[in-house]
Write an enzyme that holds these catalytic residues in place. Structure first.
Site, PDB file in Angstrom:
ATOM      1  N   PRO A 166       0.775  -1.249   0.000  1.00 27.57           N
ATOM      2  CA  PRO A 166       0.000   0.000   0.000  1.00 27.57           C
ATOM      3  C   PRO A 166       0.810   1.306   0.000  1.00 27.57           C
ATOM      4  O   PRO A 166       0.767   2.092   0.939  1.00 27.57           O
ATOM      5  CB  PRO A 166      -0.830  -0.133   1.279  1.00 27.57           C
ATOM      6  CG  PRO A 166       0.020  -0.942   2.194  1.00 27.57           C
ATOM      7  CD  PRO A 166       0.737  -1.919   1.300  1.00 27.57           C
ATOM      8  N   CYS A 167       1.491   1.562  -1.103  1.00 22.40           N
ATOM      9  CA  CYS A 167       2.252   2.802  -1.234  1.00 22.40           C
ATOM     10  C   CYS A 167       1.338   4.029  -1.250  1.00 22.40           C
ATOM     11  O   CYS A 167       1.777   5.140  -0.929  1.00 22.40           O
ATOM     12  CB  CYS A 167       3.140   2.756  -2.468  1.00 22.40           C
ATOM     13  SG  CYS A 167       2.320   2.220  -3.977  1.00 22.40           S
ATOM     14  N   HIS A 168       0.056   3.839  -1.572  1.00 22.93           N
ATOM     15  CA  HIS A 168      -0.883   4.967  -1.571  1.00 22.93           C
ATOM     16  C   HIS A 168      -1.130   5.501  -0.156  1.00 22.93           C
ATOM     17  O   HIS A 168      -1.611   6.615   0.004  1.00 22.93           O
ATOM     18  CB  HIS A 168      -2.217   4.566  -2.221  1.00 22.93           C
ATOM     19  CG  HIS A 168      -2.950   3.490  -1.496  1.00 22.93           C
ATOM     20  ND1 HIS A 168      -2.605   2.160  -1.614  1.00 22.93           N
ATOM     21  CD2 HIS A 168      -4.009   3.543  -0.641  1.00 22.93           C
ATOM     22  CE1 HIS A 168      -3.428   1.435  -0.867  1.00 22.93           C
ATOM     23  NE2 HIS A 168      -4.281   2.248  -0.267  1.00 22.93           N
TER      24      HIS A 168
END
Length: 190
Positions: free
Chosen positions: A146-148
């Protein structure tokens, strides 16, 4: 030449490409994003085969990834993670990936927070938040890794290879109030 399978998943935010070696998830990215260009370059050394829904349902990791995305886009936190393998993973990038995977659904973490955790794990006084940003931006498996959920220390929604519009939509989907964040000067809230 090694083979890579590509399946196109139709999400509420547009097409998402699923890349697999047949055993592991190796990539996940939005169509028309900066990430798409990055993946095009990385796939040049492979025989690429785009597969249809029938073929995808017979490949467990692709089927599982589609199920994960179905649950996620229904506004729920999936209780499992598809098997993934990130290629060309340096020890530093691995540390950053591990920290991103610890960010809970519906929460965010700042680049600087991740840098502090990695510095502490390695017994060093300081780690560059910019270096962490580079490793976050390198992440080839969006959403599932989950880089967001990684934001600037000043609560800015900076840097997302899938596009700021998608970053905002993903955070909203997870119930995060995006109005408390700022955008880069060239952007406006969608």
């Amino acid at each position: 030449m090694q083979k890579k399978l590509i399946f196109v998943y139709n999400s509420p935010l547009g097409k998402i490409f699923i890349e697999s070696d047949g055993e592991f998830l190796n990539g996940l990215w939005f169509e028309y994003s900066f990430d798409e260009k990055k993946h095009e370059k990385s796939l040049k050394d492979f025989e690429v085969q785009q597969i249809d829904i029938k073929s995808a349902s017979s490949i467990p990791v692709i089927k599982e990834t589609c199920e994960w995305l179905d649950i996620y886009f229904a506004g729920k936190n999936p209780s499992f993670t598809p098997k993934f393998r990130i290629e060309n993973l340096t020890p530093f990038r691995n540390m950053v990936v591990q920290e991103m995977c610890k960010i809970p659904y519906g929460k965010t973490a700042a680049y600087n927070d991740i840098a502090k955790k990695i510095a502490l794990q390695n017994g060093i006084a300081k780690m560059s938040a910019q270096a962490v940003g580079g490793a976050v931006g390198w992440n080839p498996i969006c959403i599932i890794v989950p880089c967001h959920r990684v934001v600037g220390a000043n609560k800015s929604l900076t840097g997302y290879g899938g596009g700021i519009r998608n970053k905002i939509a993903l955070l909203k989907l997870e119930g995060i109030d995006v109005e408390r964040f700022s955008l880069p000067k060239s952007q406006k809230f969608m």
